[in-house]
Motif scaffolding. Sequence first.
Motif, PDB file in Angstrom:
ATOM      1  N   ASN A   1       0.896  -1.088   0.124  1.00  0.00           N
ATOM      2  CA  ASN A   1       0.135  -0.185   0.073  1.00  0.00           C
ATOM      3  C   ASN A   1       0.823   1.327   0.109  1.00  0.00           C
ATOM      4  O   ASN A   1       0.505   2.258  -0.489  1.00  0.00           O
ATOM      5  N   ALA A   2       1.782   1.252   0.779  1.00  0.00           N
ATOM      6  CA  ALA A   2       3.045   2.481   0.814  1.00  0.00           C
ATOM      7  C   ALA A   2       3.512   2.464  -0.662  1.00  0.00           C
ATOM      8  O   ALA A   2       3.760   3.516  -1.141  1.00  0.00           O
ATOM      9  N   ALA A   3       3.885   1.439  -1.139  1.00  0.00           N
ATOM     10  CA  ALA A   3       4.357   1.456  -2.618  1.00  0.00           C
ATOM     11  C   ALA A   3       3.464   2.031  -3.322  1.00  0.00           C
ATOM     12  O   ALA A   3       3.902   2.548  -4.379  1.00  0.00           O
ATOM     13  N   THR A   4       2.155   1.917  -3.416  1.00  0.00           N
ATOM     14  CA  THR A   4       1.144   2.501  -4.313  1.00  0.00           C
ATOM     15  C   THR A   4       1.083   4.162  -4.057  1.00  0.00           C
ATOM     16  O   THR A   4       1.118   4.867  -5.115  1.00  0.00           O
ATOM     17  N   ARG A   5       1.368   4.321  -2.705  1.00  0.00           N
ATOM     18  CA  ARG A   5       1.212   5.921  -2.453  1.00  0.00           C
ATOM     19  C   ARG A   5       2.309   6.521  -2.943  1.00  0.00           C
ATOM     20  O   ARG A   5       2.403   7.745  -3.741  1.00  0.00           O
ATOM     21  N   MET A   6       3.730   5.929  -3.145  1.00  0.00           N
ATOM     22  CA  MET A   6       4.643   6.258  -3.759  1.00  0.00           C
ATOM     23  C   MET A   6       4.652   6.506  -5.105  1.00  0.00           C
ATOM     24  O   MET A   6       5.050   7.643  -5.560  1.00  0.00           O
ATOM     25  N   SER A   7       3.930   5.455  -5.776  1.00  0.00           N
ATOM     26  CA  SER A   7       3.889   5.676  -7.066  1.00  0.00           C
ATOM     27  C   SER A   7       2.699   7.024  -7.583  1.00  0.00           C
ATOM     28  O   SER A   7       3.054   7.370  -8.639  1.00  0.00           O
ATOM     29  N   GLN A   8       2.042   7.454  -6.412  1.00  0.00           N
ATOM     30  CA  GLN A   8       1.369   8.496  -6.926  1.00  0.00           C
ATOM     31  C   GLN A   8       1.981   9.881  -6.561  1.00  0.00           C
ATOM     32  O   GLN A   8       1.183  10.751  -6.172  1.00  0.00           O
ATOM     33  N   GLY A   9       3.444   9.795  -6.326  1.00  0.00           N
ATOM     34  CA  GLY A   9       3.852  11.130  -6.063  1.00  0.00           C
ATOM     35  C   GLY A   9       4.636  11.266  -4.934  1.00  0.00           C
ATOM     36  O   GLY A   9       5.087  12.554  -4.767  1.00  0.00           O
ATOM     37  N   LEU A  10       5.088  10.210  -4.239  1.00  0.00           N
ATOM     38  CA  LEU A  10       5.987  10.496  -2.506  1.00  0.00           C
ATOM     39  C   LEU A  10       7.226  10.675  -3.352  1.00  0.00           C
ATOM     40  O   LEU A  10       7.852   9.807  -4.217  1.00  0.00           O
ATOM     41  N   ARG A  11       8.130  11.760  -2.752  1.00  0.00           N
ATOM     42  CA  ARG A  11       9.193  12.166  -3.218  1.00  0.00           C
ATOM     43  C   ARG A  11      10.191  10.993  -2.751  1.00  0.00           C
ATOM     44  O   ARG A  11      10.173  10.422  -1.552  1.00  0.00           O
ATOM     45  N   PRO A  12      11.454  10.906  -3.477  1.00  0.00           N
ATOM     46  CA  PRO A  12      12.458   9.753  -3.025  1.00  0.00           C
ATOM     47  C   PRO A  12      12.965  10.068  -1.690  1.00  0.00           C
ATOM     48  O   PRO A  12      13.477   8.879  -1.130  1.00  0.00           O
TER      49      PRO A  12
ATOM     50  N   PRO B   1      13.628  11.630 -11.089  1.00  0.00           N
ATOM     51  CA  PRO B   1      13.826  11.249 -12.395  1.00  0.00           C
ATOM     52  C   PRO B   1      13.370   9.745 -12.681  1.00  0.00           C
ATOM     53  O   PRO B   1      13.491   8.896 -11.877  1.00  0.00           O
ATOM     54  N   PRO B   2      13.180   9.655 -13.849  1.00  0.00           N
ATOM     55  CA  PRO B   2      12.739   8.234 -14.485  1.00  0.00           C
ATOM     56  C   PRO B   2      13.767   7.179 -13.985  1.00  0.00           C
ATOM     57  O   PRO B   2      13.148   6.118 -13.381  1.00  0.00           O
ATOM     58  N   GLN B   3      14.958   7.365 -14.065  1.00  0.00           N
ATOM     59  CA  GLN B   3      15.872   6.121 -13.466  1.00  0.00           C
ATOM     60  C   GLN B   3      16.006   5.830 -12.142  1.00  0.00           C
ATOM     61  O   GLN B   3      15.656   4.926 -11.522  1.00  0.00           O
ATOM     62  N   GLN B   4      15.599   6.971 -11.256  1.00  0.00           N
ATOM     63  CA  GLN B   4      15.329   7.045  -9.933  1.00  0.00           C
ATOM     64  C   GLN B   4      14.010   5.998  -9.706  1.00  0.00           C
ATOM     65  O   GLN B   4      13.961   5.309  -8.881  1.00  0.00           O
ATOM     66  N   ALA B   5      13.031   6.556 -10.211  1.00  0.00           N
ATOM     67  CA  ALA B   5      11.738   6.046 -10.077  1.00  0.00           C
ATOM     68  C   ALA B   5      11.836   4.362 -10.286  1.00  0.00           C
ATOM     69  O   ALA B   5      11.160   3.453  -9.673  1.00  0.00           O
ATOM     70  N   GLN B   6      12.581   3.894 -11.407  1.00  0.00           N
ATOM     71  CA  GLN B   6      12.748   2.457 -11.713  1.00  0.00           C
ATOM     72  C   GLN B   6      13.325   1.669 -10.528  1.00  0.00           C
ATOM     73  O   GLN B   6      13.075   0.512 -10.208  1.00  0.00           O
ATOM     74  N   ASN B   7      14.073   2.542  -9.883  1.00  0.00           N
ATOM     75  CA  ASN B   7      14.996   1.697  -8.637  1.00  0.00           C
ATOM     76  C   ASN B   7      14.112   1.858  -7.248  1.00  0.00           C
ATOM     77  O   ASN B   7      14.632   1.371  -6.255  1.00  0.00           O
ATOM     78  N   ALA B   8      13.141   2.628  -7.288  1.00  0.00           N
ATOM     79  CA  ALA B   8      12.563   2.890  -5.890  1.00  0.00           C
ATOM     80  C   ALA B   8      11.763   1.589  -5.377  1.00  0.00           C
ATOM     81  O   ALA B   8      11.316   0.820  -6.304  1.00  0.00           O
ATOM     82  N   PRO B   9      11.629   1.719  -4.186  1.00  0.00           N
ATOM     83  CA  PRO B   9      10.906   0.258  -3.531  1.00  0.00           C
ATOM     84  C   PRO B   9       9.395   0.294  -4.501  1.00  0.00           C
ATOM     85  O   PRO B   9       8.709   1.196  -4.277  1.00  0.00           O
ATOM     86  N   ARG B  10       9.066  -0.968  -4.770  1.00  0.00           N
ATOM     87  CA  ARG B  10       7.763  -1.182  -5.336  1.00  0.00           C
ATOM     88  C   ARG B  10       6.896  -1.978  -4.436  1.00  0.00           C
ATOM     89  O   ARG B  10       5.642  -2.169  -4.862  1.00  0.00           O
ATOM     90  N   GLY B  11       7.246  -2.757  -3.583  1.00  0.00           N
ATOM     91  CA  GLY B  11       6.471  -3.734  -2.705  1.00  0.00           C
ATOM     92  C   GLY B  11       7.344  -4.523  -1.887  1.00  0.00           C
ATOM     93  O   GLY B  11       8.298  -4.327  -1.517  1.00  0.00           O
ATOM     94  N   LEU B  12       6.533  -5.707  -1.585  1.00  0.00           N
ATOM     95  CA  LEU B  12       7.456  -6.622  -0.618  1.00  0.00           C
ATOM     96  C   LEU B  12       8.466  -7.208  -1.209  1.00  0.00           C
ATOM     97  O   LEU B  12       8.219  -7.800  -2.407  1.00  0.00           O
ATOM     98  N   ASN B  13       9.562  -7.412  -0.379  1.00  0.00           N
ATOM     99  CA  ASN B  13      10.744  -7.995  -1.081  1.00  0.00           C
ATOM    100  C   ASN B  13      11.078  -9.222   0.119  1.00  0.00           C
ATOM    101  O   ASN B  13      11.082  -8.957   1.306  1.00  0.00           O
ATOM    102  N   GLU B  14      11.057 -10.543  -0.300  1.00  0.00           N
ATOM    103  CA  GLU B  14      10.768 -11.741   0.682  1.00  0.00           C
ATOM    104  C   GLU B  14      12.448 -12.040   0.644  1.00  0.00           C
ATOM    105  O   GLU B  14      12.705 -13.157   1.585  1.00  0.00           O
TER     106      GLU B  14
END
Length: 506
Positions: free
Chosen positions: A248-259, A278-291
């Motif tokens: 849910n936090a990852a979803t909020r980030m995709s909606q504009g939370l700053r890095p 920037p696009p390169q940073q957004a690609q490396n941002a956390p996207r969800g659960l990592n196990e």
Amino acid sequence: MKAGTALLLAFALTAGLSARRATGPAVAAASADVQAIVHVLNRIGYGPRPGDVEKIRRMGLEKYIDQQLHPERIPDSGMNARLDDLPTVKMSSREIAQKYEQPQLELRRQRQLQAGQAPQAPPTQGSQDPQARNPDPQAPNPDMEMMRRLQAGAGGGQAQIVLVELQEQKMLRAIYSERQLQEVLTDFWFNHFNVDARKGRDRFLLTEYERETIRPNVLGTFRDLLGATAKSPAMLFYLDNVQSVDPNAATRMSQGLRPGLIFGGGRGRLMMPFPTPPPQQAQNAPRGLNENYGRELMELHTLGVDGGYTQKDVTEVARAFTGWTIDNPRLGGGFQFAPRLHDEREKVVLGHHIKVGGINDGEQVLDMLASEPATARFISTKIARRFVSDTPPPALVDRMAARFKDTKGDIREVMRTLLTSREFLSPEAYHAKVKTPLEFIVSAVRATGVEVADARPLVNGMQQLGMPLYQCQPPTGYKDTADAWTNTGALVGRMNFATNLATNRQ
């Protein structure tokens, strides 16, 4: 080389490679037994130096073992002088980042700009384009001077110095430290909680990881050691927990939370001077659960692969550790808990309900795993395999696991149970282990009594024997059983090293 030294060298090179000898019952009074003393020196240390056997005969083996179990009581001031020429081994991760990592990142960015490419990451806090700060092309430019120095360094940059000096200090400590058991256990526990220097920025984090996380806890409680590794930036980065967030936090980030909030945690510090990623940073941002960390925490760090957990437990543990991240990672920051990234919902791990919320979710998981009977057995088995034989005696493992549970994971007491056991001091154990390349090289050098002014040839020898220091890629660490080190190529490599050492060609 003198004859006595040559004999010692020959012994060091064959110790641990001989076939097991069946020479009778367990040793009852091992202090007067030269073979028993040499056996102890080879197992709880890196082999005998000239004069060590006689010194321990006078002291008594029991007293020596007890002394090694309390390294804080052993004077070892000479090590500081030997490490004086390795300044990075005393630096914090923040200092290393500032002096070595940031210049490397800036150099990479400038190369990308010169090649007409968009840089992979924006400048770190406080940095700017050198030309923008210094518009006069004829004026001295300190940043460009720094980059020229980096380009002139070995391997394309001086950042490699951090890893090289860490490798050298490991060899020097193993050869010269009086606290031999502490050195062996530092290697053992680093291998158990393995982190690979070749993964991204981990090489800049390993110095502090070994010095502050592993070394001080090798004879403390297992829970303290486990907790220290869980909060280490090196481990958080290596097993990707820094990327693990509540979906849910990852979803909020995709909606504009700053890095900055991604890595800066609850205080919301801006790591990068950009209003949006920037696009390169957004690609490396956390996207969800990592196990990754949740899985290795149970499989490799605590319960073992047969510890009774399920895939559902892995997921629940991963949820418990969301928000365990790094404060300003590119500036060498430490552990930080970020509430905004944490999954606050209830978790169920190994049948236990976790409802506390916040950072205590992860702490409760660590408490639970450290106290599990499967953990006591897994850790005891691994220690016994390292110090006794590749197939440790079940009765010894049972006693060690019981001591682990009775003392709430006191590693010193578990080690005492092993080191004073009849199984450890039995002649059947004397030649039951094959030395790893690290043990082989260090014991050979210790046996000769030679003075090592430059440890880099020994570090290179480790590479040639297939055990490059701090560069084991899988989280399992290097194997400590004979099958990993007794193939034809490995044995030829050992013969070549021995020849070079004996003829002073290292």
